[in-house]
Design a protein around this motif. Structure first.
Motif, short mmCIF file in Angstrom:
data_model
loop_
_atom_site.label_atom_id
_atom_site.label_comp_id
_atom_site.label_asym_id
_atom_site.label_seq_id
_atom_site.Cartn_x
_atom_site.Cartn_y
_atom_site.Cartn_z
N LYS A 54 0.84 -1.19 0.00
CA LYS A 54 0.00 0.00 0.00
C LYS A 54 0.89 1.25 0.00
CE LYS A 54 -3.87 0.24 0.29
NZ LYS A 54 -4.91 0.29 -0.76
N ASP A 55 0.50 2.23 -0.81
CA ASP A 55 1.16 3.53 -0.85
C ASP A 55 0.08 4.59 -0.76
OD1 ASP A 55 2.81 5.68 -1.18
OD2 ASP A 55 3.22 5.33 -3.31
N GLY A 56 -0.25 4.99 0.47
CA GLY A 56 -1.37 5.89 0.67
C GLY A 56 -2.65 5.22 0.21
N ARG A 85 7.35 -2.17 -10.78
CA ARG A 85 6.37 -1.75 -9.79
C ARG A 85 5.34 -0.85 -10.47
NH1 ARG A 85 8.31 1.67 -6.37
NH2 ARG A 85 6.87 1.19 -4.67
N VAL A 86 4.06 -1.25 -10.39
CA VAL A 86 2.98 -0.54 -11.07
C VAL A 86 1.83 -0.30 -10.10
CG1 VAL A 86 1.41 -0.53 -13.04
CG2 VAL A 86 3.61 -1.71 -13.22
N ARG A 87 1.30 0.93 -10.08
CA ARG A 87 0.12 1.21 -9.30
C ARG A 87 -1.11 0.59 -9.94
NH1 ARG A 87 0.14 7.55 -7.70
NH2 ARG A 87 -1.59 7.51 -9.19
#
Length: 255
Positions: free
Chosen positions: A148-150, A175-177
């Motif tokens: 998790k990133d925010g 790395r992909v959102r």
């Protein structure tokens, strides 16, 4: 934009509405995640104004350039400043790549073996700057983790070369959102040792979309060396003139 939205929905559909209180949602499709990232990066077509900073322990070099892409296969990169670099250009059309040196007034076709080499003395390669899509076509993809990133979920994908693929890397870890924003990539040699790492340092709204506007490439074993590319302005999904991705325009650009 419709194609990007459809791909993101495909990548995340398993995560919404399918999980109950006592079940775990299936993982997203790594192929669709990477396709969404490239569609966000290139769209159906793109035009961008960019700067490139090449940093070394004892010096730093700044350049400006314009880039154009169309579909998955065509790209043109042309330097505009400083004066000593202005006019240098690279054209990728299909599987073929050419460079133009204005001082020699000469167009040179690059063999495939050179496409992973340094571009204009930077830490990016010819493939990187032309936004080549070999990551999609020459590798198989496996989802290996998520964090998790925010408000966002960031997925880690290992890309392994297909048998006989004409690539130099033993593996690429991406790395992909969940919304298709590329956040980073690590390149491994054939011995699975990391060689260089690309990191997205800033995501901002540009051209009507969230976009990785600052990306930095660092060699893994060379302290104090890095190259940063910043996108200053960009437009997407605009029609391109037919002459743009031609050898004639590479050597004699039209206004």
């Amino acid at each position: 934009m419709i194609r990007k939205a459809a791909l993101i929905l495909l990548a995340t559909a398993a995560m919404t509405g399918l999980a109950s209180a006592d079940t775990t949602a299936p993982a997203p499709n790594p192929d669709a995640l990477l396709r969404a990232a490239f569609d966000n990066w290139r769209a159906d077509s793109s035009q961008a104004d960019m700067t490139m900073t090449v940093h070394r322990p004892d010096w730093e070099r700044h350049m400006e350039m314009k880039t154009w892409t169309q579909g998955d296969d065509d790209a043109l990169v042309r330097f505009t400043a400083p004066a000593k670099d202005a006019g240098n250009a690279t054209l990728k059309k299909g599987d073929e790549t050419w460079v133009f040196n204005p001082k020699l007034n000469q167009v040179i076709k690059l063999p495939a073996s050179m496409l992973a080499q340094s571009w204009m003395g930077s830490d990016f390669s010819y493939n990187d700057l032309s936004k080549a899509n070999d990551l999609l076509t020459e590798y198989t993809h496996k989802l290996t983790g998520s964090t998790k990133d925010g408000p966002h979920t960031v997925y880690t994908i290992d890309a392994i070369p297909k048998p006989g693929a004409p690539v130099v890397w033993g593996k690429r870890t991406v790395r992909v959102r969940e919304d298709g924003i590329m956040l980073g990539e690590t390149y491994f040699d054939q011995d699975m040792k990391p060689v260089r790492i690309m990191t997205t340092e800033k995501v901002s709204m540009i051209g009507g979309r969230d976009y990785p506007v600052v990306m930095t490439m660092r060699p893994e074993d060379e302290e104090g060396k890095w190259t940063r590319i910043e996108t200053k302005d960009a437009t997407f999904n605009q029609s391109m003139p037919g002459y743009l991705f031609t050898l004639s325009n590479l050597q004699n650009p039209r206004n």
